[in-house]
Design a protein around this motif. Structure first.
Motif, mmCIF file in Angstrom:
data_model
loop_
_atom_site.group_PDB
_atom_site.id
_atom_site.type_symbol
_atom_site.label_atom_id
_atom_site.label_comp_id
_atom_site.label_asym_id
_atom_site.label_seq_id
_atom_site.Cartn_x
_atom_site.Cartn_y
_atom_site.Cartn_z
ATOM 1 N N UNK A 101 0.591 -1.083 0.128
ATOM 2 C CA UNK A 101 -0.165 0.118 -0.490
ATOM 3 C C UNK A 101 0.312 1.232 -0.396
ATOM 4 N N UNK A 102 2.462 1.231 -0.593
ATOM 5 C CA UNK A 102 2.896 2.266 -0.408
ATOM 6 C C UNK A 102 3.277 3.071 1.025
ATOM 7 N N UNK A 103 3.216 2.251 1.802
ATOM 8 C CA UNK A 103 4.409 2.834 2.795
ATOM 9 C C UNK A 103 5.368 3.052 3.145
ATOM 10 N N UNK A 104 5.934 4.329 3.669
ATOM 11 C CA UNK A 104 7.641 3.758 3.583
ATOM 12 C C UNK A 104 7.907 3.047 4.561
ATOM 13 N N UNK A 105 9.184 2.629 3.909
ATOM 14 C CA UNK A 105 9.316 1.302 4.472
ATOM 15 C C UNK A 105 10.552 2.039 5.811
ATOM 16 N N UNK A 106 10.748 2.873 5.866
ATOM 17 C CA UNK A 106 11.687 3.363 7.246
ATOM 18 C C UNK A 106 10.481 3.949 7.986
ATOM 19 N N UNK A 107 11.240 3.637 9.369
ATOM 20 C CA UNK A 107 9.843 3.770 9.736
ATOM 21 C C UNK A 107 9.490 4.887 10.620
ATOM 22 N N UNK A 108 10.922 5.574 10.894
ATOM 23 C CA UNK A 108 10.283 7.220 11.663
ATOM 24 C C UNK A 108 9.947 7.559 10.415
ATOM 25 N N UNK A 109 10.124 7.665 8.868
ATOM 26 C CA UNK A 109 9.358 8.175 7.520
ATOM 27 C C UNK A 109 8.046 8.071 7.193
ATOM 28 N N UNK A 110 7.258 6.610 8.368
ATOM 29 C CA UNK A 110 6.764 6.620 7.975
ATOM 30 C C UNK A 110 5.306 6.788 8.691
ATOM 31 N N UNK A 111 6.122 7.239 10.116
ATOM 32 C CA UNK A 111 5.449 8.119 11.560
ATOM 33 C C UNK A 111 5.027 9.039 11.196
ATOM 34 N N UNK A 112 6.422 10.098 10.576
ATOM 35 C CA UNK A 112 6.144 10.922 10.111
ATOM 36 C C UNK A 112 5.110 11.308 9.267
ATOM 37 N N UNK A 113 5.053 10.561 7.877
ATOM 38 C CA UNK A 113 3.600 10.237 6.424
ATOM 39 C C UNK A 113 2.274 10.470 8.140
ATOM 40 N N UNK A 114 2.572 9.363 8.575
ATOM 41 C CA UNK A 114 1.384 8.883 9.291
ATOM 42 C C UNK A 114 0.418 10.853 10.438
ATOM 43 N N UNK A 115 1.431 10.878 10.544
ATOM 44 C CA UNK A 115 0.987 12.000 11.658
ATOM 45 C C UNK A 115 0.662 13.031 10.302
ATOM 46 N N UNK A 116 1.204 13.444 9.667
ATOM 47 C CA UNK A 116 0.988 14.812 8.885
ATOM 48 C C UNK A 116 0.097 13.999 8.065
ATOM 49 N N UNK A 117 -0.387 12.459 7.444
ATOM 50 C CA UNK A 117 -1.559 12.901 6.872
ATOM 51 C C UNK A 117 -2.862 13.013 8.365
ATOM 52 N N UNK A 118 -3.373 12.652 9.678
ATOM 53 C CA UNK A 118 -3.507 12.902 10.762
ATOM 54 C C UNK A 118 -4.029 14.587 10.179
ATOM 55 N N UNK A 119 -3.246 15.177 10.603
ATOM 56 C CA UNK A 119 -3.004 16.537 11.104
ATOM 57 C C UNK A 119 -3.863 17.150 10.115
ATOM 58 N N UNK A 120 -3.748 16.601 8.598
ATOM 59 C CA UNK A 120 -4.159 17.223 7.295
ATOM 60 C C UNK A 120 -5.785 16.675 7.126
ATOM 61 N N UNK A 121 -5.910 15.375 7.675
ATOM 62 C CA UNK A 121 -6.938 14.730 7.890
ATOM 63 C C UNK A 121 -7.155 14.115 6.366
#
Length: 299
Positions: A101-121
């Motif tokens: 599903x295209x999740x970044x394989x680097x853990x911290x990068x994936x976590x930051x992307x999740x946080x940004x997506x949630x902030x931006x809904x």
């Protein structure tokens, strides 16, 4: 209750412990969302599922799984079919769903992307598969359900205490090959019945399982369909020769391999326990349904 926190389910033993120190960085990275993070306390798979269900009931803004496909599988049971968004921080041995599903394989990068997506809904819809056994119990899975030789290997490996680690699965493969026998299957796909005798059967929402074995190389978790793969009788040598080809998905060119696609699948045979996302689902017969857009994915 107002959605206020991110619930994080973490498996410290995922990836054989290689990412044990990842969690503090994940918590910091998720902070970009502007929401507090709650680490869920769970010592077993059952406790993990219960903790995720409780978090959703408490109004979690999102659920995040830190681990491999097994951890994802446990967390999915609480968010599938709901509007609660879901994030994956890959930290397992295989991470087949995250890769699909295209999740970044680097853990911290994936976590930051999740946080940004949630902030931006922002959330992406993807499909999940729902199983129902003969007793009516339902489970969700995200990647692949095995219902043939690989399911037997999983079942045997789970019964073994030794050796530890991946060698246990290697030994289970050898032992199951030694006692391999073809079974009579009935697969009903969107009302059409297919009968065959064989050893390899799988249903894919995503392309791979087991850490990159592309059993269903053309499966797409956004097309609203499941890919059903089965092979007519191969025998020990045929199974051993086919397995290496799974890495590249070239096994589907074998004349003995059939690939079908549909929305609803029923698998029936005797003596097989189905495994999905590497987790024990239950004895066949199993009914499997693709549920389009069942997951709101943060990435």
């Amino acid at each position: 209750m107002t959605s206020s926190f991110i619930a994080v389910l973490a498996n410290p033993s995922a990836g054989r412990g290689r990412h044990r120190g990842l969690l503090p960085g994940v918590v910091d990275a998720l902070g970009v969302s502007g929401r507090p993070v709650r680490i869920l306390d769970a010592g077993t798979g059952a406790e993990a599922e219960l903790a995720c269900h409780r978090a959703v009931a408490d109004g979690a803004a999102a659920v995040v799984a830190v681990g491999g496909d097994g951890t994802v599988h446990r967390a999915l049971q609480a968010v599938a079919g709901t509007e609660v968004p879901f994030g994956v921080v890959p930290a397992g041995t295989g991470n087949d769903f995250a890769s699909a599903v295209g999740v970044p394989m680097a853990g911290l990068e994936a976590a930051e992307a999740i946080g940004l997506a949630l902030r931006e809904e922002r959330a992406h819809r993807c499909d999940l598969a729902r199983t129902r056994d003969a007793q009516g119990e339902q489970r969700w899975f995200c990647a692949v359900l095995a219902a043939g030789f690989d399911a037997l290997v999983n079942e045997r490996a789970n019964r073994m205490r030794r050796p530890r680690g991946p060698r246990r699965y290697d030994l289970a493969i050898v032992l199951e090959l030694a006692r391999l026998r073809a079974r009579d299957y009935v697969i009903t796909l969107d009302g059409v019945e297919h009968r065959f005798r064989g050893e390899i059967v799988a249903v894919g929402n995503c392309a791979s399982y087991g850490g990159g074995m592309r059993i269903a190389p053309d499966a797409d978790p956004t097309d609203g369909l499941l890919d059903v793969i089965f092979a007519s009788r191969l025998g020990r040598l045929g199974v051993a020769q086919l397995k290496p080809r799974l890495r590249h998905g070239t096994h589907i060119s074998d004349a003995r391999v059939t690939v079908l696609r549909g929305r609803e699948v029923r698998l029936a045979t005797a003596g097989i326990i189905g495994y999905a996302d590497g987790e024990r689902i239950g004895a066949l017969p199993l009914d499997i349904t693709c549920v389009p857009g069942a997951l709101r994915l943060l990435r």
